[in-house]
Design a protein around this motif. Structure first.
Motif, PDB file in Angstrom:
ATOM      1  N   THR A  13     -35.623  89.131  -6.861  1.00 53.56           N
ATOM      2  CA  THR A  13     -36.399  88.130  -6.127  1.00 53.56           C
ATOM      3  C   THR A  13     -35.684  87.729  -4.842  1.00 53.56           C
ATOM      4  O   THR A  13     -34.479  87.458  -4.844  1.00 53.56           O
ATOM      5  N   TYR A  16     -37.776  82.109  -3.654  1.00 54.83           N
ATOM      6  CA  TYR A  16     -38.123  81.320  -4.833  1.00 54.83           C
ATOM      7  C   TYR A  16     -39.021  80.143  -4.470  1.00 54.83           C
ATOM      8  O   TYR A  16     -39.031  79.662  -3.335  1.00 54.83           O
ATOM      9  N   ASN A  17     -39.733  79.668  -5.477  1.00 56.98           N
ATOM     10  CA  ASN A  17     -40.495  78.434  -5.366  1.00 56.98           C
ATOM     11  C   ASN A  17     -39.548  77.292  -5.733  1.00 56.98           C
ATOM     12  O   ASN A  17     -39.288  77.053  -6.911  1.00 56.98           O
ATOM     13  N   LYS A  20     -40.357  74.498  -8.446  1.00 59.40           N
ATOM     14  CA  LYS A  20     -40.583  74.818  -9.862  1.00 59.40           C
ATOM     15  C   LYS A  20     -39.252  75.096 -10.555  1.00 59.40           C
ATOM     16  O   LYS A  20     -38.548  76.042 -10.208  1.00 59.40           O
ATOM     17  N   ILE A  22     -36.856  75.699 -14.105  1.00 57.57           N
ATOM     18  CA  ILE A  22     -36.908  76.297 -15.437  1.00 57.57           C
ATOM     19  C   ILE A  22     -36.728  75.200 -16.481  1.00 57.57           C
ATOM     20  O   ILE A  22     -35.785  74.400 -16.392  1.00 57.57           O
ATOM     21  N   SER A  75     -33.868  77.720  -9.202  1.00 58.41           N
ATOM     22  CA  SER A  75     -33.719  76.627 -10.160  1.00 58.41           C
ATOM     23  C   SER A  75     -32.262  76.486 -10.598  1.00 58.41           C
ATOM     24  O   SER A  75     -31.715  75.383 -10.635  1.00 58.41           O
ATOM     25  N   CYS A 136     -34.256  87.512 -18.982  1.00 61.28           N
ATOM     26  CA  CYS A 136     -35.011  86.709 -17.998  1.00 61.28           C
ATOM     27  C   CYS A 136     -36.404  87.296 -17.789  1.00 61.28           C
ATOM     28  O   CYS A 136     -37.405  86.572 -17.832  1.00 61.28           O
ATOM     29  N   ASP A 140     -40.437  85.745 -18.405  1.00 61.96           N
ATOM     30  CA  ASP A 140     -41.156  85.467 -17.147  1.00 61.96           C
ATOM     31  C   ASP A 140     -40.341  84.593 -16.201  1.00 61.96           C
ATOM     32  O   ASP A 140     -40.881  83.755 -15.476  1.00 61.96           O
ATOM     33  N   ILE A 141     -39.029  84.814 -16.204  1.00 59.05           N
ATOM     34  CA  ILE A 141     -38.125  84.127 -15.284  1.00 59.05           C
ATOM     35  C   ILE A 141     -37.646  85.160 -14.272  1.00 59.05           C
ATOM     36  O   ILE A 141     -37.226  86.262 -14.640  1.00 59.05           O
ATOM     37  N   ASP A 142     -37.741  84.826 -12.999  1.00 58.27           N
ATOM     38  CA  ASP A 142     -37.318  85.749 -11.945  1.00 58.27           C
ATOM     39  C   ASP A 142     -35.817  85.614 -11.698  1.00 58.27           C
ATOM     40  O   ASP A 142     -35.223  84.563 -11.968  1.00 58.27           O
ATOM     41  N   TYR A 173     -38.414  80.766 -10.313  1.00 58.77           N
ATOM     42  CA  TYR A 173     -39.760  81.333 -10.255  1.00 58.77           C
ATOM     43  C   TYR A 173     -40.071  81.738  -8.825  1.00 58.77           C
ATOM     44  O   TYR A 173     -39.835  80.972  -7.886  1.00 58.77           O
ATOM     45  N   ARG A 174     -40.613  82.930  -8.679  1.00 61.36           N
ATOM     46  CA  ARG A 174     -40.831  83.517  -7.365  1.00 61.36           C
ATOM     47  C   ARG A 174     -41.795  82.699  -6.502  1.00 61.36           C
ATOM     48  O   ARG A 174     -42.714  82.051  -7.000  1.00 61.36           O
TER      49      ARG A 174
END
Length: 199
Positions: A13, A16-17, A20, A22, A75, A136, A140-142, A173-174
């Motif tokens: 990635t 990242y967002n 958001k 984790i 995160s 990860c 569903d963790i980037d 999260y992407r």
């Protein structure tokens, strides 16, 4: 989702967002997964540092060259370290491992000298990286594995004693606009016939 599908969709990635985070439950799960990582003779010569404190993350980001933005947006940052004090390592395995494993270390690894032993210790930590990245992706963790930073500065910021920073992984999260994701930029890999040999 099959593991093959996970492998196809996982990517490094780039953006990242930052809004958001984790959830704590998933972080606890990742910590336990790292604790269960495989290592030769179950040596476990590592310490994994989970960094979520924004001030500490900023300091580490400042020592991370072109990875600065990813760390600040992610995160968490997990710093993977290896034992750098051989005497300390030998005390640890004597206390925690079966006699046969300690014998193997003393007979086959220790005679190779300090440089070779430290290299072997670090290789064990790299085994945990593949385990962690796969975990990860399955959750569903980037993630972004990285070596591009000032290792000595990381050691100072984290006040490491008997351990040495090897690499780090940003997780989160992407950003949906991240151009590096496979749905936008196809993965580039060598042909299977070029890298797999069957005998």
């Amino acid at each position: 989702m099959s593991f093959l599908d996970i492998a196809k969709s996982r990517y490094t990635t780039k953006e990242y967002n930052s809004d958001k985070q984790i959830p704590d439950g998933k972080i606890r799960e990742l910590k336990e997964i790292l604790r269960l990582s495989p290592s030769s003779i179950n040596s476990q010569p590592w310490r994994f540092i989970f960094v979520s404190d924004e001030k500490v993350k900023e300091k580490l980001a400042d020592a991370s060259y072109w990875n600065n933005q990813r760390i600040n947006e992610a995160s968490h940052l997990i710093v993977f370290t290896a034992i750098d004090d051989i005497k300390y390592f030998e005390e640890q395995i004597k206390e925690n491992l079966p006699e046969g494993y300690v014998y193997y270390y003393n007979q086959f690894l220790k005679p190779k000298g300090e440089t070779e032993v430290k290299s072997w210790l670090q290789h064990q930590v790299y085994l945990s990286l593949g385990f962690f990245l796969s975990a990860c992706a399955s959750m569903d963790i980037d993630s972004t594995p990285m070596e591009g930073f000032n290792n000595e500065e990381y050691d100072k910021i984290l006040q490491l004693n008997r351990y040495k920073t090897l690499f780090a992984v940003a997780i989160g999260y992407r950003n949906p606009d991240d151009n590096n994701q496979p749905s936008i930029t196809l993965k580039s890999r060598l042909p299977l016939e070029q890298i797999i040999q069957s005998i």
